[in-house]
Write an enzyme that holds these catalytic residues in place. Sequence first.
Site, short mmCIF file in Angstrom:
data_model
loop_
_atom_site.label_atom_id
_atom_site.label_comp_id
_atom_site.label_asym_id
_atom_site.label_seq_id
_atom_site.Cartn_x
_atom_site.Cartn_y
_atom_site.Cartn_z
N HIS A 12 -34.56 -39.60 63.76
CA HIS A 12 -34.32 -37.80 63.41
C HIS A 12 -35.46 -37.43 63.14
O HIS A 12 -35.00 -35.87 61.82
CB HIS A 12 -33.44 -37.96 62.11
CG HIS A 12 -34.30 -38.70 60.21
ND1 HIS A 12 -33.15 -39.42 59.46
CD2 HIS A 12 -34.94 -38.30 60.09
CE1 HIS A 12 -34.57 -39.93 59.13
NE2 HIS A 12 -35.97 -39.18 59.17
N HIS A 59 -35.13 -34.81 53.09
CA HIS A 59 -36.78 -34.03 53.51
C HIS A 59 -37.02 -33.12 52.25
O HIS A 59 -37.92 -32.12 52.23
CB HIS A 59 -37.25 -33.60 54.67
CG HIS A 59 -36.56 -34.74 55.77
ND1 HIS A 59 -36.05 -35.28 56.09
CD2 HIS A 59 -37.81 -36.13 56.02
CE1 HIS A 59 -35.46 -36.11 57.11
NE2 HIS A 59 -36.79 -36.74 57.24
N HIS A 194 -44.86 -43.54 62.32
CA HIS A 194 -45.12 -41.77 62.02
C HIS A 194 -45.87 -41.88 60.77
O HIS A 194 -45.46 -42.57 59.44
CB HIS A 194 -44.65 -41.10 61.88
CG HIS A 194 -43.21 -41.16 61.58
ND1 HIS A 194 -41.68 -41.63 61.23
CD2 HIS A 194 -42.89 -40.05 60.46
CE1 HIS A 194 -41.07 -41.52 60.98
NE2 HIS A 194 -42.04 -40.07 60.24
N GLU A 241 -39.63 -45.55 56.46
CA GLU A 241 -38.38 -45.08 56.75
C GLU A 241 -37.33 -46.36 57.22
O GLU A 241 -35.84 -46.00 57.26
CB GLU A 241 -38.11 -43.78 56.42
CG GLU A 241 -37.98 -43.22 57.96
CD GLU A 241 -37.96 -41.78 58.16
OE1 GLU A 241 -38.62 -40.95 57.33
OE2 GLU A 241 -38.26 -41.03 59.32
#
Length: 431
Positions: A12, A59, A194, A241
């Site tokens: 995402h 976020h 990441h 995540e």
Amino acid sequence: MATIVGGFATSHTPTIGFAVDTNKQNDPVWAPIFKGYEPVQKWLKQQAPDVIFYIFNDHMTSFFMDHYSQFALGVGAEFPVADEGGGARQLPPLQGHPALAEHIAKCLVADEFDLSYFQNKGLDHGCFSPMSLLFPEHKQGWPTRIIPFQVGVLMAPSPNASRCYKLGKALRRALQSYPGDLKIAIAGTGGLSHQVHGERCGFNNTPWDMEFMDRLASDPEGLTRYTIAQLAELGGMEGAEVVMWLMMRGALSEKVEKTHQTYYLPSMTPIASLILEERSNEQPAESTDAFLRRVNHELEGIEKLQGTYPFTIGRSVAAFRLNHFLHELIHPTHRKAFLEDPESSFTQAGLTEQEKDLVRRRDWRGMIHYGVIFFMLEKLGAVIGTTNLHIYAAMKGMTLEDFQKTRNAQVLYSVAGKEAGKTDWDKQQSK
């Protein structure tokens, strides 16, 4: 009964939304993003889910550290695009499914998963970035509804892989027991490897990403044994995540087939997607009737309590506008506007004529019947300078004097603070 049509997973990253908004389809550097998602677009069109249960993390946009939940279920009727700093993207709001959301909430709580519930919050790129590519026709309106499920993966301690996988299994049971004829797809988002902070910023691990996607189909329980620290070591801190992919996997049958997988690493975050289709149909040991009896057990018989109105998710959604108007009275500017020109404040808030009338007439009992929670009445009372006891008496259909006779002490009080005139009734009582 509802049917789970399968699951899909997607990164995402805001990279996806940027590529969509700037029409990068024919740019050689960006084109692989669009190409990789074509099978998912086709699959969604074929399956035509009525609802997507969309697992994502915000976020620090709508869910900030001042109140950060581990699991937050979107129960509202509509979810707009959040402004993340440069203005909200030009996308239509997503439509929710409050009835299904309330059913899911009741089922998950019965299975001992404690949730928070949200509505009237914008969704950031964790939701809208992939959705805008998955549904190219979105400018004409989204062809499906959504139940957003926000997982608090950004602040430790956060839900671990095992907890997310188990919640997925409980979610499957909840969806299967829903009485409506709905087709539901499960989306797990985030990742893959990441890291976007610190000296390790820019870390990627493609071999681990490939292993994770393979094992998601064949060995999900093995993946649940990794700690958050181990997932961070293998895939970067933010890459941990991927627990949300495991939640999606938990909501599917034991046997699945991975019918699509794509992976492209243009910069900081792999842009990956996959589709998992069910290949088995295990039946739970607990019958649906027994499960629903357990789900409804805690409030069973509450309807027999005369004059009692449990504040349910359904009531909160139906009466959200009026509750929100009254809740905003905690802000001095809103209080001032309401007291100086109530009609304008009603109109600005978009209240219906019925809602305006309830507030104008101070119809305390009527507001409760409408779906207002008592603690909003308490705030309104403080603003207009009346007491809790006056409100209680009105709800009982009694004069204050007669209601006071039913109490052990004849006292008056409210939640009014220091604003002048709000507790003048206390001076009158003292006389």
